[in-house]
Design a protein around this motif. Structure first.
Motif, PDB file in Angstrom:
ATOM      1  N   UNK A  33       0.829  -1.209   0.000  1.00 22.17           N
ATOM      2  CA  UNK A  33       0.000   0.000   0.000  1.00 22.17           C
ATOM      3  C   UNK A  33       0.860   1.254   0.000  1.00 22.17           C
ATOM      4  N   UNK A  34       1.999   1.191   0.691  1.00 23.60           N
ATOM      5  CA  UNK A  34       2.866   2.366   0.833  1.00 23.60           C
ATOM      6  C   UNK A  34       4.114   2.243  -0.034  1.00 23.60           C
ATOM      7  N   UNK A  35       3.985   1.677  -1.198  1.00 22.30           N
ATOM      8  CA  UNK A  35       5.092   1.536  -2.134  1.00 22.30           C
ATOM      9  C   UNK A  35       5.781   2.885  -2.364  1.00 22.30           C
ATOM     10  N   UNK A  36       7.106   2.896  -2.197  1.00 23.32           N
ATOM     11  CA  UNK A  36       7.968   4.080  -2.323  1.00 23.32           C
ATOM     12  C   UNK A  36       7.732   5.114  -1.223  1.00 23.32           C
ATOM     13  N   UNK A  37       6.895   4.784  -0.246  1.00 22.97           N
ATOM     14  CA  UNK A  37       6.668   5.708   0.878  1.00 22.97           C
ATOM     15  C   UNK A  37       6.870   4.993   2.207  1.00 22.97           C
ATOM     16  N   UNK A  38       7.670   3.927   2.196  1.00 22.53           N
ATOM     17  CA  UNK A  38       7.930   3.129   3.389  1.00 22.53           C
ATOM     18  C   UNK A  38       9.439   3.092   3.639  1.00 22.53           C
ATOM     19  N   UNK A  39       9.822   3.055   4.915  1.00 24.78           N
ATOM     20  CA  UNK A  39      11.237   3.065   5.278  1.00 24.78           C
ATOM     21  C   UNK A  39      11.521   1.964   6.291  1.00 24.78           C
ATOM     22  N   UNK A  40      12.810   1.656   6.440  1.00 19.87           N
ATOM     23  CA  UNK A  40      13.183   0.633   7.416  1.00 19.87           C
ATOM     24  C   UNK A  40      13.220   1.183   8.839  1.00 19.87           C
ATOM     25  N   UNK A  58       2.855   9.596   9.776  1.00 22.90           N
ATOM     26  CA  UNK A  58       2.779  10.679   8.804  1.00 22.90           C
ATOM     27  C   UNK A  58       3.939  10.569   7.831  1.00 22.90           C
ATOM     28  N   UNK A  59       3.621  10.676   6.548  1.00 21.01           N
ATOM     29  CA  UNK A  59       4.599  10.380   5.510  1.00 21.01           C
ATOM     30  C   UNK A  59       4.914  11.609   4.661  1.00 21.01           C
ATOM     31  N   UNK A  60       6.156  11.662   4.215  1.00 24.02           N
ATOM     32  CA  UNK A  60       6.592  12.728   3.332  1.00 24.02           C
ATOM     33  C   UNK A  60       7.697  12.221   2.434  1.00 24.02           C
ATOM     34  N   UNK A  61       8.456  13.140   1.868  1.00 23.36           N
ATOM     35  CA  UNK A  61       9.528  12.761   0.963  1.00 23.36           C
ATOM     36  C   UNK A  61      10.458  13.942   0.764  1.00 23.36           C
ATOM     37  N   UNK A  62      11.552  13.693   0.069  1.00 23.61           N
ATOM     38  CA  UNK A  62      12.459  14.782  -0.278  1.00 23.61           C
ATOM     39  C   UNK A  62      11.745  15.700  -1.259  1.00 23.61           C
ATOM     40  N   UNK A  63      11.725  16.992  -0.958  1.00 17.80           N
ATOM     41  CA  UNK A  63      11.007  17.949  -1.800  1.00 17.80           C
ATOM     42  C   UNK A  63      11.920  18.746  -2.708  1.00 17.80           C
ATOM     43  N   UNK A  71      10.076   9.808   3.755  1.00 18.55           N
ATOM     44  CA  UNK A  71      10.154  10.160   5.179  1.00 18.55           C
ATOM     45  C   UNK A  71       8.933   9.570   5.865  1.00 18.55           C
ATOM     46  N   UNK A  72       9.145   8.917   7.007  1.00 16.56           N
ATOM     47  CA  UNK A  72       8.032   8.396   7.797  1.00 16.56           C
ATOM     48  C   UNK A  72       8.239   8.848   9.239  1.00 16.56           C
TER      49      UNK A  72
END
Length: 357
Positions: free
Chosen positions: A136-143, A196-201, A213-214
């Motif tokens: 569900x969180x493909x490319x928005x999940x971290x270890x 809450x999820x984010x990413x490099x902007x 980012x999680x």
């Protein structure tokens, strides 16, 4: 989504209210302008015999259409300035986290708790290449997610190790540039537990889209438990465990997993790389050369390139496993045997090279 998120932090709530105030002002202006325009088109249309009046330089109109926008901008500037002042007010924080952007991962350091770790994309290479089902969180999940307590002012110190990144989590109302050589400050105060999820902007290179980012917001007792679990311990015992000898099978299994996590984005799972930016490891002179030079290459990296100094990021056991894996794979083992070079690397070998740097 038709609007920016209301968010879960005090800052995001202020930013949302400012955005909505400006939006409603724009709506009123648009309604007035288009109403007058529509009225004029209908009331003074040519078919009704309307005649255009030729005039210019009407002082009253000039003053009116200059003064009204000026007053609107001043009215919006006051709340905007207050919000900007709040965004930059990092005083009286209860928790400080230093965030460092790398190509392409994040490093988090809890300065008062002595906790630090890297956070990498956990979507697999097989998923990225459409060879496995996507979560569900493909490319928005971290270890390793960032864990913070709710109802706590968290101060962020944001910088970068290589190029410009940007730490962006919309629901927290935070988008802070990470610039090499500079430390920018920001903060958030989360009011609701959750993930809450984010990413490099900031466009930071070919794998810009692979550094999510999680943030996990938990209760204060849960956060204290998390800190206790990641803090302290027998440092000497941990270091000894990292240097313990391992079998070739153990090194290969751990090495493949670590390689796919930390190296495959650039050098590809096949070891063929993406020349010229990311050279192939298959048949590489480094990988099929002296093992000490191979260890040093991984430990020190190559300044000015995307090849990072992994000695600052990974423990000796992980580096030994990666080096063992790449020296065994893609036909490199045959070349190493042909040249009389060792194929298997132990953690103690890596630590010896690291100590000599």
């Amino acid at each position: 989504m038709f609007n920016m998120p209301y968010g879960v932090s005090l800052l995001s709530h202020e930013i949302w209210r400012l955005h909505m105030a400006a939006f409603y002002v724009c709506c009123v202006i648009g309604l007035v302008v288009f109403s007058v325009l529509l009225y004029s088109l209908v009331r003074f249309r040519k078919s009704k015999g309307a005649e255009a009046v030729h005039f210019h330089e009407h002082l009253g109109i000039e003053i009116l259409w200059t003064t009204i926008p000026f007053l609107i901008l001043v009215a919006l500037a006051v709340p905007a300035t207050i919000v900007l002042m709040h965004i930059h007010d990092t005083e009286k924080s209860d928790l400080t986290i230093k965030i460092t952007g790398y190509q392409w991962k994040w490093k988090y350091e809890y300065l008062d708790q002595g906790i630090h770790f890297f956070s990498n994309l956990s979507s697999t290479v097989e998923q990225i290449n459409n060879q496995a089902p996507k979560s569900q969180w493909f490319l928005r999940e971290v270890d390793n997610p960032v864990v913070v307590p709710v109802d706590t002012k968290v101060r962020l110190l944001v910088t970068a190790d290589d190029v410009v990144h940007s730490w962006w989590v919309p629901e927290l109302g935070v988008k802070q540039d990470a610039v090499p050589g500079y430390v920018n400050e920001n903060w958030f105060y989360i009011t609701k537990p959750g993930t809450y999820r984010g990413q490099c902007g900031e466009l930071c290179g070919v794998n810009h889209g692979f550094m999510p980012i999680v943030v996990e917001a938990v209760s204060k007792p849960e956060f204290d438990q998390w800190v206790a679990a990641h803090q302290g311990g027998n440092v000497a015992a941990l270091q000894a465990a990292q240097l313990a000898p391992e079998t070739e099978d153990q090194l290969m299994t751990a090495g493949k997993a670590a390689y796919l996590k930390s190296c495959a984005m650039c050098h590809q799972a096949t070891g063929e790389g993406l020349p010229p930016s990311f050279p192939p490891l298959k048949g590489s002179k480094v990988v099929t050369g002296p093992v000490q030079a191979n260890d040093a290459f991984v430990l020190k990296g190559v300044p000015g390139t995307a090849m990072q100094a992994f000695g600052e990021q990974l423990d000796p056991a992980t580096i030994a496993a990666i080096v063992t894996y790449i020296r065994h794979s893609w036909g490199n083992d045959a070349l190493n045997h042909q040249h009389g070079n060792p194929v298997t690397v132990q953690p103690a070998d890596v630590e010896k090279v690291n100590s000599a740097r």
